[in-house]
Design a protein around this motif. Structure first.
Motif, short mmCIF file in Angstrom:
data_model
loop_
_atom_site.label_atom_id
_atom_site.label_comp_id
_atom_site.label_asym_id
_atom_site.label_seq_id
_atom_site.Cartn_x
_atom_site.Cartn_y
_atom_site.Cartn_z
N VAL A 102 0.90 -1.17 0.08
CA VAL A 102 0.00 0.09 -0.18
C VAL A 102 0.90 1.21 0.03
N GLN A 103 1.89 1.03 0.72
CA GLN A 103 2.67 2.11 0.71
C GLN A 103 3.41 2.32 -0.58
N ASP A 155 1.96 2.07 -3.41
CA ASP A 155 0.99 2.90 -3.91
C ASP A 155 1.03 4.54 -3.79
N VAL A 156 1.27 4.80 -2.59
CA VAL A 156 1.58 6.22 -2.21
C VAL A 156 2.85 6.61 -3.00
N VAL A 161 4.34 5.60 -5.74
CA VAL A 161 4.12 5.49 -7.22
C VAL A 161 3.31 6.95 -7.46
#
Lengths: 161, 262
Positions: A71-72, A74-75, A77
């Motif tokens: 998830v990190q 994603d942030v 990117v």
């Protein structure tokens, strides 16, 4: 520039993760065992340590690439404006950490063995490490009993003739 | 203007999550996306933010600097809050807003690993990285989750201040987004986006039961909606008005039978 910023961030994150320690410790253990006694004259002993260097470097690169939480990622990117800079930054960190591992594996026997290691041999070893599939060729020291002084030190490289 | 053009998304071996989403997002007011669980809100937000690729269609006009808050900001991070915000701002090529974290009422340690933070404090770090970098597009997935009342009000203020020059896309399940000024409300249903009426803000109420000599007259004197049952006056009031109402009712000679949540 973004890739460098991503690499700095990933490096700061990776050095706090304990799982990158394991591959490094394993390679250090291999080096300590291989070069603990009298391994003989260089470049032959490198042929043994390079056998573990490749898989452990691959393990380290994978560990570094997967340290960040998905998830990190994603942030990161979204912040970097795409997958490209993040992939480039990951590659930079993986290359840098593998380079560190390779330098350690090359320099360790130069320091701990009593035999002379002229720069030409070290450079040749570095060149050979960068070309997988071509092991450091035996110099003939084992076969002739030179270097190891005939004290029963094992010859690590496979006989070529 | 950020344009979402014919975006489809289907995960492997699954039904289509998004089936042709067309959307134009512009600064000037937050866009609030509603939809049931699993309707594809988070997927659409990830595609708009640029951290997931659509199966078909495209997103154009995305600004260079994007702030994204995932629906579950990970709490198990190794970097300290300050270092994390500095790194993320450097990746975006901007500087972190030094005061935003404090404005949200962040109470955790700023120089120790974020893994020790509470859910609310971790959420505040996530909000600070998304909103404090001067992003042209801010995508927030359930930003009110885990925030206390004061931080939730601050978030509404920050979104109001930012909306003039920033494109804001937000989802919400808490009802807080209904109170955002100038918000545009959309709903995601069956993989498509449709206009939705603005939800009515949920206003908490207090139920008051009074025993009076003349309930009808008291009801007119108080001037609030209520009904008379069995000689008792049943009233509903917002919490902020309940004390003056009770004071007036007592002065009119009523006695309070019960006060409780409506």
């Amino acid at each position: 520039m973004t890739a460098v910023a991503v690499a700095r961030y990933l490096l700061a994150d990776a050095v706090r993760a304990q799982r990158v320690v394991l591959p490094v410790v394993l390679q250090v253990a291999v080096l300590a065992v291989l070069f603990g006694g009298d391994p003989g004259r260089l470049p032959e002993p490198w042929g043994a340590s390079v056998l573990t260097l490749y898989p452990i470097a691959a393990w380290l690169a994978l560990t570094v690439a997967h340290t960040e939480d998905p998830v990190q990622r994603d942030v990161t990117v979204a912040a970097a404006g795409g997958v490209g800079p993040v992939a480039a930054g990951t590659l930079l960190v993986a290359l840098a950490s593998d380079l560190g591992l390779a330098v350690l594996s090359v320099v360790w026997p130069v320091i701990v063995t009593p035999y002379p290691a002229p720069p030409s041999i070290v450079l040749t070893a570095c060149w050979r490490i960068s070309r997988p599939g071509r092991p450091v060729r035996r110099s003939g020291c084992c076969a002739r009993g030179r270097g190891s002084g005939g004290r029963g030190v094992p010859c690590w490289s496979a006989p070529s003739s | 203007m950020v344009r979402v053009e014919g975006v489809h998304k289907r995960y492997r071996n699954g039904p289509p999550v998004l089936a042709g989403v067309d959307l134009a997002l512009a600064p000037g007011g937050p866009t609030v996306l509603a939809g049931g669980n699993g309707s594809g809100k988070s997927t659409l937000l990830r595609i708009v933010a640029g951290c997931a690729l659509p199966s078909a269609g495209r997103v154009t006009g995305r600004p260079a600097v994007v702030g994204y808050l995932p629906d579950r900001f990970p709490a198990q991070l190794r970097l300290p809050a300050d270092a994390y915000l500095r790194h993320l701002a450097r990746i975006r090529g901007t500087r972190p807003d030094p005061g935003l974290l404090a404005r949200f009422g962040f109470t955790g340690p700023r120089r120790e690993p974020m893994a020790g933070l509470s859910k609310g404090n971790a959420q505040k770090v996530g909000l600070a990285q998304a909103l404090g970098a001067g992003a042209g597009l801010v995508v927030l997935d359930e930003p009110w989750a885990g925030l206390d009342a004061a931080a939730a009000d601050t978030l509404a203020d920050v979104l109001g201040e930012a909306s003039a020059g920033t494109t804001v896309l937000v989802t919400d399940h808490t009802g807080r987004a209904a109170r955002l000024a100038g918000a545009r409300h959309l709903r995601l249903r069956d993989g498509r986006v449709e206009d939705a009426p603005a939800p009515t803000p949920v206003v908490p109420a207090v139920a008051i039961v009074l025993r009076c000599q003349d309930p009808e007259q008291v009801r007119h004197r108080l001037g609030v909606p209520g009904r008379v049952e069995d000689g008792r006056l049943h009233l509903r009031a917002v919490p902020s008005d309940s004390d003056p109402l009770l004071f007036t009712a007592l002065r009119l000679g009523c006695s309070v039978e019960s006060v409780g949540p409506a």
